[in-house]
Design an enzyme around this catalytic site. Sequence first.
Site, PDB file in Angstrom:
ATOM      1  N   ASP A  99       0.857  -0.847   0.158  1.00  0.00           N
ATOM      2  CA  ASP A  99      -0.094  -0.173   0.061  1.00  0.00           C
ATOM      3  C   ASP A  99       0.999   1.135   0.105  1.00  0.00           C
ATOM      4  OD1 ASP A  99      -3.139  -0.103   1.394  1.00  0.00           O
ATOM      5  OD2 ASP A  99      -2.407   1.531   0.230  1.00  0.00           O
ATOM      6  N   ASP A 192      -2.832   4.777  -2.238  1.00  0.00           N
ATOM      7  CA  ASP A 192      -3.679   5.373  -1.607  1.00  0.00           C
ATOM      8  C   ASP A 192      -4.066   6.825  -1.938  1.00  0.00           C
ATOM      9  OD1 ASP A 192      -5.125   5.025   0.939  1.00  0.00           O
ATOM     10  OD2 ASP A 192      -4.026   6.804   1.389  1.00  0.00           O
ATOM     11  N   HIS A 314     -11.345  -2.801   3.522  1.00  0.00           N
ATOM     12  CA  HIS A 314     -11.087  -2.445   4.923  1.00  0.00           C
ATOM     13  C   HIS A 314     -11.456  -1.117   5.282  1.00  0.00           C
ATOM     14  CE1 HIS A 314      -8.035   0.010   2.520  1.00  0.00           C
ATOM     15  NE2 HIS A 314      -8.015   0.776   3.811  1.00  0.00           N
TER      16      HIS A 314
HETATM   17  O1  ISL Z   1     -14.058   4.815   2.166  1.00  0.00           O
HETATM   18  C1  ISL Z   1     -14.040   6.045   1.929  1.00  0.00           C
HETATM   19  C2  ISL Z   1     -14.539   6.700   0.834  1.00  0.00           C
HETATM   20  O2  ISL Z   1     -15.868   6.859   1.063  1.00  0.00           O
HETATM   21  C3  ISL Z   1     -13.206   6.921   2.901  1.00  0.00           C
HETATM   22  O3  ISL Z   1     -13.666   6.420   4.080  1.00  0.00           O
HETATM   23  C4  ISL Z   1     -11.693   6.718   2.801  1.00  0.00           C
HETATM   24  O4  ISL Z   1     -11.267   7.343   3.846  1.00  0.00           O
HETATM   25  C5  ISL Z   1     -11.060   7.153   1.341  1.00  0.00           C
HETATM   26  O5  ISL Z   1     -11.540   6.286   0.307  1.00  0.00           O
HETATM   27  C6  ISL Z   1      -9.644   7.237   1.600  1.00  0.00           C
HETATM   28  O6  ISL Z   1      -9.223   5.965   2.076  1.00  0.00           O
HETATM   29  C7  ISL Z   1      -7.822   5.730   1.975  1.00  0.00           C
HETATM   30  O7  ISL Z   1      -7.196   6.600   2.597  1.00  0.00           O
HETATM   31  C8  ISL Z   1      -7.480   7.015   4.086  1.00  0.00           C
HETATM   32  C9  ISL Z   1      -7.414   5.741   4.954  1.00  0.00           C
HETATM   33  O8  ISL Z   1      -8.068   6.192   5.917  1.00  0.00           O
HETATM   34  C10 ISL Z   1      -8.304   4.618   4.312  1.00  0.00           C
HETATM   35  O9  ISL Z   1      -8.027   3.494   5.248  1.00  0.00           O
HETATM   36  C11 ISL Z   1      -7.578   4.371   2.966  1.00  0.00           C
HETATM   37  O10 ISL Z   1      -8.145   3.285   2.121  1.00  0.00           O
HETATM   38  C12 ISL Z   1      -6.221   7.920   4.471  1.00  0.00           C
HETATM   39  O11 ISL Z   1      -5.022   7.284   4.222  1.00  0.00           O
END
Ligand code: ISL
Length: 536
Positions: A99, A192, A314
């Site tokens: 990731d 991400d 997740h």
């Molecule tokens: O799921 C989502 C969109 O509706 C959000 O909750 C999510 O935070 C967003 O998609 C971004 O997610 C990613 O970056 C975030 C981290 O909290 C998430 O777990 C990751 O998948 C910040 O790094």
Amino acid sequence: MINRELWKKSIVYQIYTRSFMDSNHDGIGDIQGIISKLDYVKDLGVNVIWLSPVYASPNDDNGYDISDYYSINPEYGTMQDMDKLIDEAMKRGIRIIMDLVINHTSDEHPWFIESKNPKSIYRDYYIWRDKPNNWTSFFSGSAWDQIGDSYYLHLFSKKQPDLNWNNPNVMKEIQGVIKFWLDKGIYGFRCDVINVIFKSSLDNGKKRLVLTGREFYHSQEGCHEILRTLRREVLDHYDCFTVGETVMVNTKEANDLILPERNELDMVFGFEHMEVDQINNKWFKTKFRPKKLIKVLTKWQQEVYWNANYLSNHDQPRSVSRFGDDQKYRIESAKALATLNLTLKGTPYIYQGEEIGMTNGDFKSLDEYMDIETHRIYALAIKLKFPKWYRMKMIRKTSRDNARTPMQWDENGGFSKEKPWLKTNQNTKFINAKESVSNPDSILNHYKSLISIRKENDILVDGSFEPLYTKHGLFIFKRILANEAIITILNLTKKAKKMPYLFHGKIILSNYKRENLTNEYLMPYESILVYQEGQK
Ligand code: ISL
Ligand code: CA
């Protein structure tokens, strides 16, 4: 020679380390725990593992707040453990993708600590101003926090300061990180929130209920430029692939990131199908209607160059609880959703536990939730004077902790001998890997059949996608390659439904042990795969 097409044949299994398997019984999943379960993953038939972040982190956002890209969070193990995982997985024909979280770091990263000093060369690694603008965070509230006389930007939590991708030094640093991990033999990255990393302006945004300011960072041209540079200068020199997590993209914006001639990403996770059961934002859930999911998936199948197909991860509620029926028809609906995800055109992603039909968590009180996003939204709901029953309903349906309960290995849980960091669902008594492996009719064995059908039939990788019928909760589509075809017949509702027309061909998979296609009714959540030869 880099075989960039291999990833099209891949089937990816996402492991959220913290909740997968705890080898040293401290209640937290770890890398040795994953190694101990690699045979289970191999038997499933997948060939890639997407590993959620295991880098050093203070765990404000469970590892999506990285304090050192070059070391492993001691809670998860050591770099030797990581090297062993890559090696042991490779021995089983499984590659690892990591990731890559490069929109932000942890506020405990040395770069950020240094950047608090306005004179430091690290100051411009982040986005500091002498006053905030009106942007809001993904986790609610202002996207700025103050240190001394200055403010810094954080699109997520205040412990996740955004990197400044206008600064060429950030590009250089991150290229070093990517090379380090690719040189270790990983097979690429899940990137991400990769389409928000470039901010083209820090002006005040148009006032919005969700994400004020997003017009200045959502899929900007600067972001495409960064992706092309990373591809040209690093990624293209390795046998690897990338899948971007791209929030709020439509099909055109997805293609702008993945078309081969763009030389940016190989595929992206869209969110449009993850928003069919909400109004405005994910915390205001509506009743799930299969036809909306079918409509969106059909559109993405027809318009996007190559899909990363997923129904769980997740961050999302469990697919069987959200898109299926986790009570009366849990087994049938989990198998139907598996058949959907594994026969659509694109690379399928399976989230840990989805293969055994794990359901949303059974949390009873706020203090059983651990997710920072959940607690921030709950606090906002209090401020907005939502009644307690409504606040609890919001988080029960949407909290990311629903997907983060420990993997259920046996009737007692089997994740750890110590109290886990997040509560194990009590239904582990009858929903667990041990029962699933031994039960020939389990959801797990349905996944294994699907995965071997995919491996035996290039139709499901290279075939076309033709929607045949998409009404009344039925989703029937055909994959054609040369003179062969596979038809997927799905009833995504809890009611028996009349088949729109009768099909001919050989049933190669059924979740009701159907023998022939003469019966004109589909059972609740019935899924059938029909093989046809001699197509025109
Ligand atoms: O799921 C989502 C969109 O509706 C959000 O909750 C999510 O935070 C967003 O998609 C971004 O997610 C990613 O970056 C975030 C981290 O909290 C998430 O777990 C990751 O998948 C910040 O790094
Ligand atoms: Ca542990």
